[in-house]
Design an enzyme around this catalytic site. Structure first.
Site, PDB file in Angstrom:
ATOM      1  N   CYS A 284       1.078  -0.770   0.089  1.00 30.57           N
ATOM      2  CA  CYS A 284      -0.221   0.126   0.427  1.00 30.57           C
ATOM      3  C   CYS A 284       0.762   1.446  -0.101  1.00 30.57           C
ATOM      4  O   CYS A 284       2.303   1.857   1.307  1.00 30.57           O
ATOM      5  CB  CYS A 284      -0.782  -0.079   1.013  1.00 30.57           C
TER       6      CYS A 284
ATOM      7  N   CYS B 119      -0.415   3.860  -6.667  1.00 33.93           N
ATOM      8  CA  CYS B 119      -1.816   3.720  -5.453  1.00 33.93           C
ATOM      9  C   CYS B 119      -1.993   1.731  -6.084  1.00 33.93           C
ATOM     10  O   CYS B 119      -2.138   1.952  -7.463  1.00 33.93           O
ATOM     11  CB  CYS B 119      -3.107   4.221  -5.385  1.00 33.93           C
TER      12      CYS B 119
HETATM   13  N1  DGL Z   1      -4.026   0.962  -2.633  1.00 34.98           N
HETATM   14  C1  DGL Z   1      -3.585   1.913  -1.386  1.00 34.98           C
HETATM   15  C2  DGL Z   1      -2.368   2.596  -2.255  1.00 34.98           C
HETATM   16  O1  DGL Z   1      -1.494   1.787  -2.439  1.00 34.98           O
HETATM   17  C3  DGL Z   1      -4.953   2.614  -0.657  1.00 34.98           C
HETATM   18  C4  DGL Z   1      -5.615   2.862  -1.657  1.00 34.98           C
HETATM   19  C5  DGL Z   1      -6.609   3.798   0.219  1.00 34.98           C
HETATM   20  O2  DGL Z   1      -7.028   3.062   0.772  1.00 34.98           O
HETATM   21  O3  DGL Z   1      -6.768   4.563   0.040  1.00 34.98           O
HETATM   22  O4  DGL Z   1      -2.607   3.990  -1.834  1.00 34.98           O
END
Ligand code: DGL
Length: 273
Positions: A75, A188
Site C-alpha cells: 500500500c 496506488c
Molecule cells: N492501495 C492503497 C495505496 O496503494 C490505498 C488506497 C486507499 O485505501 O486509499 O495507496
C-alpha cells in the site's frame, strides 16, 4: 525468531495489494502467503496519518502472530506514512514497501512530463516530497501530482469497468494528458486493476501510446532479494504453497473480489483488529 518455512505477510487497506501479491506469487511460487485486506477501514488515502500508522501496527502485530518471516506493505499510503515507524518497531523483520515509480517514469518519458496518480495521503507525505524533490533535481522531469479520491473506493466495490469508474478515471487522467504527460505512474496499488480503463480513456483522448508505470514486479523482485540476503527463502517441498487471506471487512465480498482479480480461490476469514 524468523523461520524460512514461515509465510510472507502482505497487507493493504483492501484488495489493492493483490496487484503486488500476484507478482510475488509469480516470482516466488514456493512461498506461503498471508494477505490482510483492511477493507473495514478503507480507504486509507483520505484518513489522518495517525489512523494509518495505528492500523499498520495492529495489522503487523496480527501478521506476526501468524509467524510471518517478512512483511510487504503493499500500500503506497501505508508505506509513505508508516514504513519508517514499522522498521523502528520491528528491526529484525525484513520489510518491503511500495512507492510511486517516479524513477522508472523519469527514465521512460519523452515529453519530460509525468502524471502521478495516487491518494491524497501519499502525495502529501514527507516521504513522497523527498522522492519528488530528488527526482526532479536529478532529472528535470516535471511531475504533475494528481490525487484521485474515490478511485480506490470504487475498485474496492468491484467497479472495475462501470460508468462511475470510467467517469472518475476520465476526470483525473484527461487533465494530465492535456498537460502533455506521456507517462502515468500508478501510485496506488488499487489502480493496476483499472489499467484497461486508463488505457482506453488515453486512446479515446488521442494518446494511445502512453507508458503506464506499475511497480508490482519490482517490489516482488526486491522481496526476493531481501529473502536471499536474510537466508529466508523457502526451499521446494514438493507441496503446493498455501495462501490465506484475512479481512476486517466482509469475507464473502473479499473472497469474490479475490477470485475475480486473481482468478484463483483463497480462503478468507474475518478478523477484527
Ligand atoms: N492501495 C492503497 C495505496 O496503494 C490505498 C488506497 C486507499 O485505501 O486509499 O495507496
Amino acid at each position: 525468531m524468523l523461520s524460512a518455512s514461515g509465510p510472507i505477510g502482505v497487507f493493504d487497506s483492501g484488495v489493492g495489494g493483490l496487484s503486488v501479491l500476484r507478482h510475488i506469487r509469480a516470482q516466488l511460487p514456493d512461498e506461503n502467503l498471508v494477505y490482510f485486506a483492511d477493507s473495514g477501514h478503507a480507504p486509507y488515502g483520505s484518513k489522518p496519518e495517525e489512523f494509518v500508522v495505528d492500523r499498520s501496527f495492529r495489522i503487523t502485530d496480527f501478521l506476526l502472530s501468524r509467524q510471518i518471516k517478512a512483511l510487504v506493505v503493499a500500500c503506497n499510503t501505508a508505506t509513505a506514512t508508516a514504513i519508517h515507524l514499522l522498521r523502528d518497531r520491528y528491526p529484525d523483520l525484513p520489510i518491503v514497501g511500495v512507492e510511486p515509480g517516479l524513477k522508472p517514469a523519469a527514465a521512460k518519458t519523452i515529453t519530460g512530463v509525468v502524471g502521478v496518480m495516487a491518494t491524497e495521503r501519499t502525495l502529501s507525505s514527507n516521504k513522497f516530497h523527498v522522492l519528488h524533490q530528488t527526482l526532479n533535481d536529478r532529472t528535470g522531469v516535471h511531475f504533475i501530482m494528481q490525487p484521485c479520491p474515490g478511485m480506490a473506493d470504487l475498485i474496492e466495490h468491484a467497479e472495475l469497468d462501470s460508468g462511475p469508474i470510467h467517469a472518475l478515471v476520465r476526470r483525473y487522467l484527461v487533465p494530465l494528458l492535456e498537460q502533455d504527460a506521456d507517462t502515468i505512474v500508478l501510485g496506488c496499488t488499487h489502480y493496476p486493476f483499472v489499467r484497461h480503463v486508463i488505457e482506453k480513456i488515453a486512446a479515446e483522448s488521442g494518446k494511445p501510446s502512453i507508458t503506464i508505470i506499475d511497480t508490482g514486479y519490482a517490489v516482488a523482485r526486491q522481496l526476493t532479494h531481501l529473502l536471499d540476503i536474510y537466508g529466508l527463502r523457502h526451499s521446494e517441498t514438493g507441496q503446493a504453497a498455501t495462501m490465506q487471506a484475512y479481512t476486517s471487512g466482509d469475507p464473502k465480498t473479499i473472497g469474490h473480489l479475490i477470485a475475480r482479480l486473481l482468478q484463483t480461490e483463497m480462503p478468507v476469514a474475518y478478523i477484527s483488529l
